[in-house]
Design an enzyme around this catalytic site. Structure first.
Site, mmCIF file in Angstrom:
data_model
loop_
_atom_site.group_PDB
_atom_site.id
_atom_site.type_symbol
_atom_site.label_atom_id
_atom_site.label_comp_id
_atom_site.label_asym_id
_atom_site.label_seq_id
_atom_site.Cartn_x
_atom_site.Cartn_y
_atom_site.Cartn_z
ATOM 1 N N LYS A 14 0.296 -1.276 -0.045
ATOM 2 C CA LYS A 14 -0.484 0.430 0.274
ATOM 3 C C LYS A 14 0.823 1.225 -0.153
ATOM 4 C CE LYS A 14 -1.664 -1.273 4.019
ATOM 5 N NZ LYS A 14 -1.580 -1.814 4.489
ATOM 6 N N ARG A 91 -9.070 0.980 8.259
ATOM 7 C CA ARG A 91 -9.328 -0.174 9.496
ATOM 8 C C ARG A 91 -10.078 -1.367 9.931
ATOM 9 N NH1 ARG A 91 -2.853 0.607 8.425
ATOM 10 N NH2 ARG A 91 -1.975 -1.841 8.829
ATOM 11 N N ARG A 130 11.757 -5.772 4.723
ATOM 12 C CA ARG A 130 11.583 -4.192 4.639
ATOM 13 C C ARG A 130 12.697 -3.973 6.494
ATOM 14 N NH1 ARG A 130 5.742 -1.878 4.835
ATOM 15 N NH2 ARG A 130 5.549 -2.559 6.795
ATOM 16 N N ARG A 136 11.214 0.175 11.452
ATOM 17 C CA ARG A 136 10.690 0.024 12.264
ATOM 18 C C ARG A 136 10.446 -1.383 13.018
ATOM 19 N NH1 ARG A 136 5.406 0.721 8.167
ATOM 20 N NH2 ARG A 136 4.281 -0.487 9.553
ATOM 21 N N ARG A 148 0.032 -8.743 13.939
ATOM 22 C CA ARG A 148 -0.962 -7.927 12.600
ATOM 23 C C ARG A 148 -1.383 -8.881 11.621
ATOM 24 N NH1 ARG A 148 4.662 -4.612 11.411
ATOM 25 N NH2 ARG A 148 3.538 -4.188 9.383
HETATM 26 P P1 ADP Z 1 1.111 -1.623 7.942
HETATM 27 O O1 ADP Z 1 0.602 -1.790 6.730
HETATM 28 O O2 ADP Z 1 2.971 -2.418 6.668
HETATM 29 O O3 ADP Z 1 0.857 -3.114 8.997
HETATM 30 P P2 ADP Z 1 1.740 1.180 9.010
HETATM 31 O O4 ADP Z 1 2.252 2.070 9.067
HETATM 32 O O5 ADP Z 1 0.138 1.451 7.765
HETATM 33 O O6 ADP Z 1 1.632 -0.860 8.009
HETATM 34 O O7 ADP Z 1 0.422 0.730 9.952
HETATM 35 C C1 ADP Z 1 1.369 0.180 11.193
HETATM 36 C C2 ADP Z 1 1.259 0.265 12.058
HETATM 37 O O8 ADP Z 1 -0.092 2.221 13.265
HETATM 38 C C3 ADP Z 1 -0.178 -0.982 12.525
HETATM 39 O O9 ADP Z 1 0.152 -1.944 12.541
HETATM 40 C C4 ADP Z 1 -1.192 -0.227 13.627
HETATM 41 O O10 ADP Z 1 -0.944 -0.222 15.125
HETATM 42 C C5 ADP Z 1 -1.173 1.355 13.392
HETATM 43 N N1 ADP Z 1 -1.937 1.884 12.610
HETATM 44 C C6 ADP Z 1 -1.954 2.460 11.385
HETATM 45 N N2 ADP Z 1 -2.776 2.674 10.708
HETATM 46 C C7 ADP Z 1 -4.583 2.310 11.904
HETATM 47 C C8 ADP Z 1 -5.351 2.793 11.546
HETATM 48 N N3 ADP Z 1 -6.188 3.048 10.458
HETATM 49 N N4 ADP Z 1 -6.260 2.471 12.837
HETATM 50 C C9 ADP Z 1 -5.759 1.898 13.614
HETATM 51 N N5 ADP Z 1 -3.959 1.787 14.387
HETATM 52 C C10 ADP Z 1 -3.334 1.702 12.508
#
Ligand code: ADP
Length: 193
Positions: A14, A91, A130, A136, A148
């Protein structure tokens, strides 16, 4: 306006594809994950609160995310953007409903949802890879990554059904060459515009 949600499990590409699509279609890219990481780097209260959840592979609570997203959109709307690409949001069903309400209030709507489909083995490999360079902490521990993906299945994947009911869901094969996937996403967006 052209308002796109880029949907998919962690590691589905994404972030990579959103940046390219935002550039191609002149959209404002909003990544909730990037916002949290930025806040954390600056050690803001929001960043420190989010860290507790992120480090455990859990979702940040809906009310925190939704408030933050509304504020970000308002800030960007002052520049009269052509549209938005949402990455990592919504999400949960609650977030999807909140986004529809926010959009409604602003006389906007979600144009389409592109869902990247990638198998679980490939996801874990990509995230571990990554993690070697991303800095991260949530990308280096296999248990956190699995958590996750589990959270994705339980809380996030129902969001696809939510948009499918609205006739807005477009599945896209997310394995293979980055540029080929980008072409498929671009074609899907062009067919919506
Ligand atoms: P990835 O898609 O690789 O898991 P992101 O960078 O989108 O990584 O998100 C990293 C973390 O940030 C998620 O695992 C979650 O804990 C938090 N997060 C991101 N976006 C949301 C969201 N819309 N709602 C709740 N938590 C979120």
């Amino acid at each position: 306006m052209l308002n796109i949600v880029l949907f998919g499990p962690p590691g589905s590409g994404k972030g990579t594809q959103s940046v390219k699509l935002a550039d191609k279609f002149s959209l404002v890219h909003i990544s909730t994950g990037d916002i949290f990481r930025h806040e954390l780097k600056n050690e803001t209260p929001l960043g420190l609160e989010a860290k507790k959840f992120i480090d455990q592979g859990m979702l940040v609570p809906d009310e925190v995310v939704i408030g933050m997203l509304g504020a970000k959109m308002d800030e960007q709307l002052e520049n009269n953007p052509k549209g938005f690409i949402f990455d990592g949001f919504p999400r949960t069903i609650a977030q999807a409903e909140a986004l529809d309400k926010l959009m409604d209030l602003k006389d906007m709507s979600i144009t389409g949802v592109l869902a990247l489909e990638v198998g679980e083995e490939e996801l874990i490999q990509r995230i571990l890879n990554r993690g070697k360079t991303s800095g991260r902490s949530d990308d280096t521990n296999v248990d956190t990554i699995k958590k996750r993906i589990e959270v994705y299945h339980n809380e996030t994947s129902p969001v696809a059904g939510y948009y499918d009911k609205q006739g807005k869901l477009h599945p896209i094969e997310g394995e293979g060459d980055i540029d080929q996937i980008f072409d498929k996403l671009s074609q899907a967006i062009e067919s919506l515009a």
